[in-house]
Design a protein around this motif. Structure first.
Motif, PDB file in Angstrom:
ATOM      1  N   ALA A  64       0.824  -1.206   0.000  1.00  0.00           N
ATOM      2  CA  ALA A  64       0.000   0.000   0.000  1.00  0.00           C
ATOM      3  C   ALA A  64       0.860   1.258   0.000  1.00  0.00           C
ATOM      4  CB  ALA A  64      -0.931   0.000   1.208  1.00  0.00           C
ATOM      5  N   ARG A  65       0.370   2.288  -0.670  1.00  0.00           N
ATOM      6  CA  ARG A  65       1.090   3.548  -0.697  1.00  0.00           C
ATOM      7  C   ARG A  65       1.049   4.234   0.666  1.00  0.00           C
ATOM      8  NH1 ARG A  65       2.620   5.177  -5.611  1.00  0.00           N
ATOM      9  NH2 ARG A  65       1.709   4.177  -7.435  1.00  0.00           N
ATOM     10  N   LYS A  66      -0.016   3.977   1.422  1.00  0.00           N
ATOM     11  CA  LYS A  66      -0.143   4.560   2.753  1.00  0.00           C
ATOM     12  C   LYS A  66      -0.296   3.436   3.770  1.00  0.00           C
ATOM     13  CE  LYS A  66      -2.407   8.707   0.928  1.00  0.00           C
ATOM     14  NZ  LYS A  66      -3.624   9.561   0.946  1.00  0.00           N
ATOM     15  N   LYS A  67       0.551   3.458   4.798  1.00  0.00           N
ATOM     16  CA  LYS A  67       0.545   2.375   5.774  1.00  0.00           C
ATOM     17  C   LYS A  67      -0.792   2.257   6.499  1.00  0.00           C
ATOM     18  CE  LYS A  67       4.885   1.259   5.097  1.00  0.00           C
ATOM     19  NZ  LYS A  67       5.248   0.000   4.427  1.00  0.00           N
ATOM     20  N   ARG A  68      -1.516   3.361   6.626  1.00  0.00           N
ATOM     21  CA  ARG A  68      -2.779   3.315   7.368  1.00  0.00           C
ATOM     22  C   ARG A  68      -3.834   2.465   6.664  1.00  0.00           C
ATOM     23  NH1 ARG A  68      -2.866   8.836   5.613  1.00  0.00           N
ATOM     24  NH2 ARG A  68      -4.525   9.252   4.062  1.00  0.00           N
ATOM     25  N   TYR A  69      -3.632   2.215   5.366  1.00  0.00           N
ATOM     26  CA  TYR A  69      -4.575   1.351   4.663  1.00  0.00           C
ATOM     27  C   TYR A  69      -4.584  -0.069   5.232  1.00  0.00           C
ATOM     28  CZ  TYR A  69      -5.209   4.894   0.999  1.00  0.00           C
ATOM     29  OH  TYR A  69      -5.516   6.034   0.301  1.00  0.00           O
ATOM     30  N   ALA A  70      -3.523  -0.438   5.940  1.00  0.00           N
ATOM     31  CA  ALA A  70      -3.466  -1.774   6.544  1.00  0.00           C
ATOM     32  C   ALA A  70      -4.508  -1.951   7.636  1.00  0.00           C
ATOM     33  CB  ALA A  70      -2.074  -2.032   7.110  1.00  0.00           C
ATOM     34  N   LEU A  71      -5.089  -0.846   8.137  1.00  0.00           N
ATOM     35  CA  LEU A  71      -6.155  -0.947   9.144  1.00  0.00           C
ATOM     36  C   LEU A  71      -7.385  -1.655   8.580  1.00  0.00           C
ATOM     37  CD1 LEU A  71      -5.969   2.607  10.778  1.00  0.00           C
ATOM     38  CD2 LEU A  71      -5.227   0.430  11.773  1.00  0.00           C
ATOM     39  N   VAL A  72      -7.517  -1.686   7.262  1.00  0.00           N
ATOM     40  CA  VAL A  72      -8.638  -2.372   6.615  1.00  0.00           C
ATOM     41  C   VAL A  72      -8.704  -3.832   7.057  1.00  0.00           C
ATOM     42  CG1 VAL A  72      -9.442  -3.226   4.376  1.00  0.00           C
ATOM     43  CG2 VAL A  72      -8.771  -0.839   4.633  1.00  0.00           C
ATOM     44  N   CYS A  88      -8.890  -8.186  12.183  1.00  0.00           N
ATOM     45  CA  CYS A  88      -7.992  -9.241  12.665  1.00  0.00           C
ATOM     46  C   CYS A  88      -7.912  -9.214  14.190  1.00  0.00           C
ATOM     47  CB  CYS A  88      -6.604  -9.066  12.054  1.00  0.00           C
ATOM     48  SG  CYS A  88      -5.363 -10.217  12.678  1.00  0.00           S
ATOM     49  N   ALA A  89      -7.769  -8.017  14.768  1.00  0.00           N
ATOM     50  CA  ALA A  89      -7.666  -7.896  16.221  1.00  0.00           C
ATOM     51  C   ALA A  89      -8.948  -8.375  16.897  1.00  0.00           C
ATOM     52  CB  ALA A  89      -7.374  -6.444  16.597  1.00  0.00           C
ATOM     53  N   PHE A  90     -10.087  -7.975  16.337  1.00  0.00           N
ATOM     54  CA  PHE A  90     -11.362  -8.393  16.936  1.00  0.00           C
ATOM     55  C   PHE A  90     -11.545  -9.901  16.855  1.00  0.00           C
ATOM     56  CE2 PHE A  90     -15.883  -9.427  16.494  1.00  0.00           C
ATOM     57  CZ  PHE A  90     -16.374  -8.912  17.688  1.00  0.00           C
ATOM     58  N   MET A  91     -11.242 -10.495  15.688  1.00  0.00           N
ATOM     59  CA  MET A  91     -11.420 -11.931  15.521  1.00  0.00           C
ATOM     60  C   MET A  91     -10.441 -12.715  16.385  1.00  0.00           C
ATOM     61  SD  MET A  91     -13.997 -12.147  13.703  1.00  0.00           S
ATOM     62  CE  MET A  91     -13.942 -13.929  13.821  1.00  0.00           C
ATOM     63  N   ALA A  92      -9.248 -12.176  16.626  1.00  0.00           N
ATOM     64  CA  ALA A  92      -8.274 -12.863  17.471  1.00  0.00           C
ATOM     65  C   ALA A  92      -8.800 -12.981  18.896  1.00  0.00           C
ATOM     66  CB  ALA A  92      -6.944 -12.117  17.452  1.00  0.00           C
ATOM     67  N   VAL A  93      -9.278 -11.872  19.443  1.00  0.00           N
ATOM     68  CA  VAL A  93      -9.805 -11.889  20.809  1.00  0.00           C
ATOM     69  C   VAL A  93     -11.019 -12.809  20.910  1.00  0.00           C
ATOM     70  CG1 VAL A  93     -10.850 -10.483  22.624  1.00  0.00           C
ATOM     71  CG2 VAL A  93      -8.941  -9.571  21.299  1.00  0.00           C
ATOM     72  N   THR A  94     -11.905 -12.714  19.939  1.00  0.00           N
ATOM     73  CA  THR A  94     -13.143 -13.502  19.969  1.00  0.00           C
ATOM     74  C   THR A  94     -12.875 -14.999  19.838  1.00  0.00           C
ATOM     75  OG1 THR A  94     -14.391 -11.653  19.020  1.00  0.00           O
ATOM     76  CG2 THR A  94     -15.376 -13.842  18.854  1.00  0.00           C
ATOM     77  N   SER A  95     -12.083 -15.391  18.840  1.00  0.00           N
ATOM     78  CA  SER A  95     -11.855 -16.824  18.605  1.00  0.00           C
ATOM     79  C   SER A  95     -11.042 -17.453  19.725  1.00  0.00           C
ATOM     80  CB  SER A  95     -11.170 -17.035  17.250  1.00  0.00           C
ATOM     81  OG  SER A  95      -9.957 -16.308  17.175  1.00  0.00           O
ATOM     82  N   PHE A  96     -10.069 -16.734  20.273  1.00  0.00           N
ATOM     83  CA  PHE A  96      -9.287 -17.280  21.374  1.00  0.00           C
ATOM     84  C   PHE A  96     -10.145 -17.432  22.624  1.00  0.00           C
ATOM     85  CE2 PHE A  96      -4.632 -16.182  20.091  1.00  0.00           C
ATOM     86  CZ  PHE A  96      -4.820 -16.887  18.913  1.00  0.00           C
ATOM     87  N   ALA A  97     -11.014 -16.462  22.897  1.00  0.00           N
ATOM     88  CA  ALA A  97     -11.910 -16.567  24.061  1.00  0.00           C
ATOM     89  C   ALA A  97     -12.822 -17.775  23.918  1.00  0.00           C
ATOM     90  CB  ALA A  97     -12.728 -15.291  24.207  1.00  0.00           C
TER      91      ALA A  97
END
Length: 614
Positions: free
Chosen positions: A518-526, A531-540
């Motif tokens: 990506a030309r802008k690193k902030r696009y990685a938030l897409v 990913c962060a939400f699914m990590a917490v949810t699936s691990f719980a």
């Protein structure tokens, strides 16, 4: 409350998401460009890599990803009320599931159609690649066995269903020969003939089931447990244009037609939502799903909002067939939106049932007796469908009852046709699931070939016939054994967690890819935020499952769950390590490297949805 308001608001959200969010990702984040030649063209071998019409690819991809999950999961999640499931399907699909599918499809195409494990090895690390390969192969085998159990339960001692499902195989092969060999590109005429033949197979299934040859199509569960893996072997070993693509393509017409018909039925009937926004089981203790709404509603709905299984299709069969990069939004984002719509229709069909009747169908007799809920319309529903549907947990029966009840109320006098609608929907569900089994078996073959290539290089070649036969047989035998012994029924809850963990894993790899290109690193938030939400949810949910397994003495299931969670954690940590390194480099690396020199930016480039970049 009228169900129409929920249906209209959902449609508006899905359409706007495709029009704007998918276009943004295509033009700004991924910078899709049709001057990049896809692997279906560069590696065209006439078997696995085959340039295919975008609508055929859409049909195949949708049929492959949309198995039992979007129908059964939302139906079971109605235990918590209509609210939690409705909003998660909408938000989860738009911001997580569709993004997940689109990014992984793009990554596989830019990596010449390679699988998720190969992408992970190249863009993250060798450890991540090897770990991803074993995790995904294990998950997909368990998933295939679990889906096959649902098919056997729907088709055993059911000659009508077996005849209809069986006839779709020769119909698909004839259609494939016609569209790809006899008259290449004749999509319209081939589609019309194929769809007409499939509808005829459904219609003639009833007289066949009542004729003297019904015994030819009547099988036990044990017989089907042998037949289904044999079919999976054929689907994995034969050229993709001969069976897999045309069968899934034709099945998609049936799937979308039935779901579209359900949407129209909801408009005509205009039923009220009987289930409250949230039930008393939202904190846990429900008769269907014992856990609380978080994290279990996310794990239960699964494919209706986001599924790691989709990454296997998006980096398996589909990227080997897509002709142009500009078609990625249609196939990746659009097919997942369509699946979300299927999930919403299943949820709405479930919540229009009287809650007491819904719980009577979906819970065991002992669990329902503890609820002290007297049934209301259930005896009449049983009479209309010609079957006692009480205490048949799993979601399939209640979904069929709900959909048949809506269809039978479209016009005056149709109420007495409910038993025909019921049987039709049961077969529709079986067809829905079977298309995932054939594509899943082929994807598992690719994964196994990637692993075995480290042992013997020729085993990894997708054009070497002995390797194809060997790996197809190994995969089919693995999930076939689990199906025949029936052990998968105790492993299914573990699959629900690991499937979501696999989605988290794929989103982590997708974040690494975006940070590279990506030309802008902030696009990685897409991808990073879901990913962060699914990590917490699936691990719980995974840790809750482990406690449940240990309390019931299921030590093997608990141990396997621990291993999967640990491997996924290793992959995420490896990705974070790479993220930290990529943040220090503002220059695009890898797949979009050197674009300015190759493709001058002064020339407008059409990507998708009328999005352009200059």
């Amino acid at each position: 409350m009228s169900v129409i308001w929920l249906l209209l608001s959902a449609l508006c959200v899905l359409v706007l998401a495709y029009r704007y969010y998918a276009a943004f990702i295509a033009a700004r984040v991924l910078m899709l460009d049709d001057r990049n030649v896809t692997p279906s063209v560069t590696r065209n071998d006439g078997k696995d890599f085959v340039p295919t019409n975008k609508w055929v690819v859409f049909g195949h991809h949708f049929a492959a990803i949309a198995g039992a999950g979007p129908m059964i999961g939302p139906t079971l999640a109605a235990q918590y009320g209509w609210g939690p499931g409705f909003f998660w399907i909408l938000l989860g699909s738009v911001f997580a599931g569709c993004v997940h599918d689109m990014i992984l499809l793009f990554a596989s195409i830019r990596h010449q159609g390679e699988s998720l494990s190969v992408i992970a090895r190249r863009d993250v690390s060798r450890l991540t690649g090897v770990t991803t390969a074993f995790v995904t192969l294990f998950i997909i085998i368990v998933a295939l066995a679990g889906l096959a159990v649902a098919v056997t339960n729907a088709l055993y001692n059911n000659p009508w269903g077996v005849f209809t499902i069986g006839m779709t195989i020769p119909i698909a092969m004839i259609t494939g020969l016609y569209m790809f060999k006899l008259r290449p590109g004749a999509i319209l005429s081939g589609s019309l003939a194929g769809v007409t033949a499939v509808v005829a197979a459904v219609y003639f299934g009833a007289p066949v089931a009542q004729s003297s040859i019904a015994g030819w199509f009547t099988f036990s569960k044990e017989s089907l447990a042998i037949i289904l893996p044999l079919y999976g072997f054929c689907a994995a070993a034969l050229p993709v244009w001969l069976l897999l693509a045309p069968r899934d393509y034709l099945s998609t017409y049936m799937k979308i037609s039935v779901i579209g018909g359900l949407a129209l039925g909801l408009f005509f009937v205009n039923p009220s939502v009987q289930m409250p926004f949230a039930t008393r089981f939202i904190a846990g203790g429900g008769p269907i799903i014992p856990g609380p709404v978080w994290p279990y509603v996310f794990i239960t709905i699964a494919c209706g909002a986001i599924s790691g299984f989709h990454a296997l299709i998006g980096s398996g069969t589909t990227p080997k067939m897509l002709e142009k990069e500009s078609q990625i939004p249609l196939v990746g984002y659009g097919a997942m939106l369509t699946e979300a719509f299927v999930g919403l229709m299943a949820l709405l069909a479930a919540v229009t049932l009287v809650p007491n009747d819904y719980f009577a169908i979906n819970s065991s007799a002992e669990a329902f007796a503890r609820l002290n809920m007297p049934v209301r319309d259930l005896p009449e529903l049983c009479r209309l469908v010609g079957l006692d549907v009480s205490h048949r947990p799993g979601g399939a029966i209640s979904l069929a009852v709900g959909m048949a009840h809506i269809f039978s109320r479209v016009g005056v006098g149709l109420q007495h046709t409910m038993k025909y609608w019921f049987q039709f929907i049961i077969m529709f569900e079986a067809l829905f699931i079977l298309t995932t089994i054939d594509a899943g078996t082929r994807v598992a073959r690719y994964l196994l070939q990637d692993i075995l290539a480290n042992v013997h290089q020729k085993l990894g070649q997708t054009d070497w016939v002995p390797g194809i036969v060997l790996t197809s047989a190994a995969v089919s035998s693995a999930w076939g054994y689990m199906l025949y012994t029936g052990d998968v029924s105790s492993i299914w809850p573990m699959f629900g967690v690991t499937n979501q963990a696999l989605a988290c894993l794929a989103l982590a790899i997708g974040t690494t890819i975006l940070l590279r290109i990506a030309r802008k690193k902030r696009y990685a938030l897409v991808t990073a935020l879901p990913c962060a939400f699914m990590a917490v949810t699936s691990f719980a949910a995974g840790f809750m499952n482990i406690r449940l397994y240990l309390s019931r003495g299921m030590v093997l299931n608990a141990a396997l769950s621990m291993v999967i969670i640990a491997l996924v954690a290793v992959i995420i940590v490896e990705n974070i390590r790479v993220w930290l390194a990529l943040f220090g480099n503002e220059r695009a690396m890898g797949m979009n490297d050197g674009r300015d020199e190759i493709f001058p930016l002064a020339v407008p480039v059409r990507v998708s949805n009328d999005a352009t970049r200059e």
